[in-house]
Design a protein around this motif. Structure first.
Motif, PDB file in Angstrom:
ATOM      1  N   ARG A 209      -2.082   8.069  13.986  1.00 17.97           N
ATOM      2  CA  ARG A 209      -1.183   7.422  12.803  1.00 17.97           C
ATOM      3  C   ARG A 209      -1.215   6.097  12.648  1.00 17.97           C
ATOM      4  NH1 ARG A 209       1.947  11.895  14.497  1.00 17.97           N
ATOM      5  NH2 ARG A 209       3.358  10.648  15.958  1.00 17.97           N
ATOM      6  N   HIS A 213      -4.658   3.574   6.471  1.00 13.77           N
ATOM      7  CA  HIS A 213      -4.664   4.404   5.463  1.00 13.77           C
ATOM      8  C   HIS A 213      -4.250   5.918   5.579  1.00 13.77           C
ATOM      9  CE1 HIS A 213      -6.151   1.033   3.137  1.00 13.77           C
ATOM     10  NE2 HIS A 213      -7.091   0.956   4.003  1.00 13.77           N
ATOM     11  N   GLU A 215      -1.620   8.051   5.549  1.00 10.75           N
ATOM     12  CA  GLU A 215      -0.778   8.783   4.799  1.00 10.75           C
ATOM     13  C   GLU A 215      -1.597   8.957   3.434  1.00 10.75           C
ATOM     14  OE1 GLU A 215       2.122   9.940   5.261  1.00 10.75           O
ATOM     15  OE2 GLU A 215       2.436   9.193   7.196  1.00 10.75           O
ATOM     16  N   GLU A 216      -2.274   7.761   2.790  1.00  4.45           N
ATOM     17  CA  GLU A 216      -2.940   7.893   1.900  1.00  4.45           C
ATOM     18  C   GLU A 216      -4.365   9.083   2.058  1.00  4.45           C
ATOM     19  OE1 GLU A 216      -5.327   4.883  -1.351  1.00  4.45           O
ATOM     20  OE2 GLU A 216      -4.711   4.263   0.614  1.00  4.45           O
ATOM     21  N   ILE A 218      -4.115  11.687   4.024  1.00  8.62           N
ATOM     22  CA  ILE A 218      -3.659  12.744   4.024  1.00  8.62           C
ATOM     23  C   ILE A 218      -3.416  13.255   2.686  1.00  8.62           C
ATOM     24  CG2 ILE A 218      -1.711  14.133   4.745  1.00  8.62           C
ATOM     25  CD1 ILE A 218      -3.870  13.529   7.180  1.00  8.62           C
ATOM     26  N   ARG A 219      -2.757  12.381   1.705  1.00 14.00           N
ATOM     27  CA  ARG A 219      -2.652  12.867   0.476  1.00 14.00           C
ATOM     28  C   ARG A 219      -3.750  13.294  -0.510  1.00 14.00           C
ATOM     29  NH1 ARG A 219       1.334   8.726   0.651  1.00 14.00           N
ATOM     30  NH2 ARG A 219      -0.175   7.142  -0.501  1.00 14.00           N
ATOM     31  N   TRP A 220      -4.850  12.345  -0.393  1.00 12.03           N
ATOM     32  CA  TRP A 220      -6.178  12.436  -0.931  1.00 12.03           C
ATOM     33  C   TRP A 220      -6.812  14.061  -0.462  1.00 12.03           C
ATOM     34  CZ3 TRP A 220     -11.156  13.800   0.009  1.00 12.03           C
ATOM     35  CH2 TRP A 220     -12.130  13.769  -1.081  1.00 12.03           C
ATOM     36  N   GLN A 221      -6.643  14.112   0.917  1.00 12.49           N
ATOM     37  CA  GLN A 221      -6.979  15.457   1.250  1.00 12.49           C
ATOM     38  C   GLN A 221      -6.300  16.728   0.876  1.00 12.49           C
ATOM     39  OE1 GLN A 221      -7.909  16.131   5.714  1.00 12.49           O
ATOM     40  NE2 GLN A 221      -5.822  16.871   5.729  1.00 12.49           N
ATOM     41  N   GLU A 222      -5.182  16.544   0.738  1.00 11.20           N
ATOM     42  CA  GLU A 222      -4.213  17.550   0.112  1.00 11.20           C
ATOM     43  C   GLU A 222      -4.536  18.083  -1.337  1.00 11.20           C
ATOM     44  OE1 GLU A 222      -0.463  16.457   0.791  1.00 11.20           O
ATOM     45  OE2 GLU A 222      -0.491  17.173   3.134  1.00 11.20           O
ATOM     46  N   GLN A 223      -4.849  16.849  -1.889  1.00 11.55           N
ATOM     47  CA  GLN A 223      -5.320  17.125  -3.270  1.00 11.55           C
ATOM     48  C   GLN A 223      -6.581  17.459  -3.871  1.00 11.55           C
ATOM     49  OE1 GLN A 223      -3.833  13.304  -4.777  1.00 11.55           O
ATOM     50  NE2 GLN A 223      -1.520  13.527  -4.371  1.00 11.55           N
ATOM     51  N   ASN A 224      -7.467  17.066  -2.825  1.00 12.85           N
ATOM     52  CA  ASN A 224      -8.945  17.028  -3.583  1.00 12.85           C
ATOM     53  C   ASN A 224      -9.900  17.834  -2.497  1.00 12.85           C
ATOM     54  OD1 ASN A 224      -9.096  14.805  -5.647  1.00 12.85           O
ATOM     55  ND2 ASN A 224      -7.963  14.200  -3.711  1.00 12.85           N
ATOM     56  N   GLU A 234      -4.620  25.786  -2.466  1.00 13.45           N
ATOM     57  CA  GLU A 234      -4.130  24.531  -1.892  1.00 13.45           C
ATOM     58  C   GLU A 234      -4.665  24.425  -0.476  1.00 13.45           C
ATOM     59  OE1 GLU A 234      -0.018  24.738  -1.406  1.00 13.45           O
ATOM     60  OE2 GLU A 234       0.305  23.057  -0.455  1.00 13.45           O
TER      61      GLU A 234
END
Length: 251
Positions: A209, A213, A215-216, A218-224, A234
């Motif tokens: 952690r 970057h 958090e960014e 992890i978000r990109w991973q979940e979305q792409n 998902e």
């Protein structure tokens, strides 16, 4: 304590002569049988008991007198603790990339990026190589993809070819590299209670952690990452054995 002292202690405690033999057999740390002489007990005992404290020696005598669950548990716990303290032989490190392994991809050269991450986050103290994985073609119905893996006996980070793409932002690729270098900084260890290897510990996640970057990424991973798998479901993160593996939710 030397073997003669231990033999004398057991003889006095058991009230019968004991002929003692010291062994290094981890499969049978204590065994005994009746000797040829009257009332003599022949015992074969692991060398670790030469340094055992009195409560353990008392349990050892009880076990030789009449094996029971209580004395057996004491001896097993002492052996497990002793074994955990022994220095573990380190696997020989075979450095250098092999034929077909390269850090230079179609779009991204991993070497300068990994060197910068090693310097910025780990003070340049990590010794490692990095390369792309084998050529890859998505398969219909594929539900997992291992984006990176740390190979400890080669000090090697291997990154999935799916990340060699203009579609993948630098910060996410750097996150995968950083995740694998966290394994280099915090090697896997064996859990003393279960005997299982622990690859992702609380200390590991705390270190992970610290990526700027995180958090960014992890978000990109979940979305792409569905695009990397050519799927529509998902995604969820799943860490496995020193690697970063991505799995469709529900798989």
């Amino acid at each position: 304590m030397n073997p003669n002292d231990l033999e004398s202690y057991l003889s006095a405690t058991l009230g019968r002569p004991v002929a003692l033999r010291i062994n290094t057999n981890k499969r049978s740390i204590v065994s005994s049988r009746a000797g040829s002489r009257s009332r003599e007990l022949r015992a074969s005992i692991h060398r670790l008991f030469l340094d055992a404290p009195l409560p353990v020696l008392s349990a050892l005598a009880d076990f030789l007198r009449n094996p029971g669950p209580e004395s057996r548990a004491v001896l097993r716990e002492y052996f497990t603790d002793w074994e955990q303290r022994q220095p573990q032989p380190s696997a020989p490190v075979t450095r250098g990339l092999r034929r077909g392994e390269t850090a230079r991809g179609r779009f991204v050269d991993l070497k300068p990026r990994a060197a910068a991450i090693g310097r910025d986050y780990f003070g340049g103290g990590l010794d490692f190589d990095i390369c792309w994985g084998k050529p890859w073609t998505p398969r219909r119905g594929q539900s997992t993809i291992r984006l990176g893996v740390w190979v400890p006996d080669r000090r090697l980070v291997r990154i999935h070819r799916a990340l060699d793409s203009p579609f993948v932002p630098d910060f996410f690729r750097d996150y995968v590299i950083y995740h694998e270098l966290c394994h280099a900084a915090l090697p896997s260890r064996r859990d003393r209670a279960t005997g299982r290897m622990l690859h992702h510990t609380e200390a590991f996640y705390a270190l992970e952690r610290q990526f700027r970057h995180y958090e960014e990424a992890i978000r990109w991973q979940e979305q792409n990452l569905d695009r990397l798998l050519r799927g529509k479901l998902e995604m969820a993160v799943k860490g496995q054995s020193g690697s970063l593996q991505i799995q469709r939710a529900g798989s």
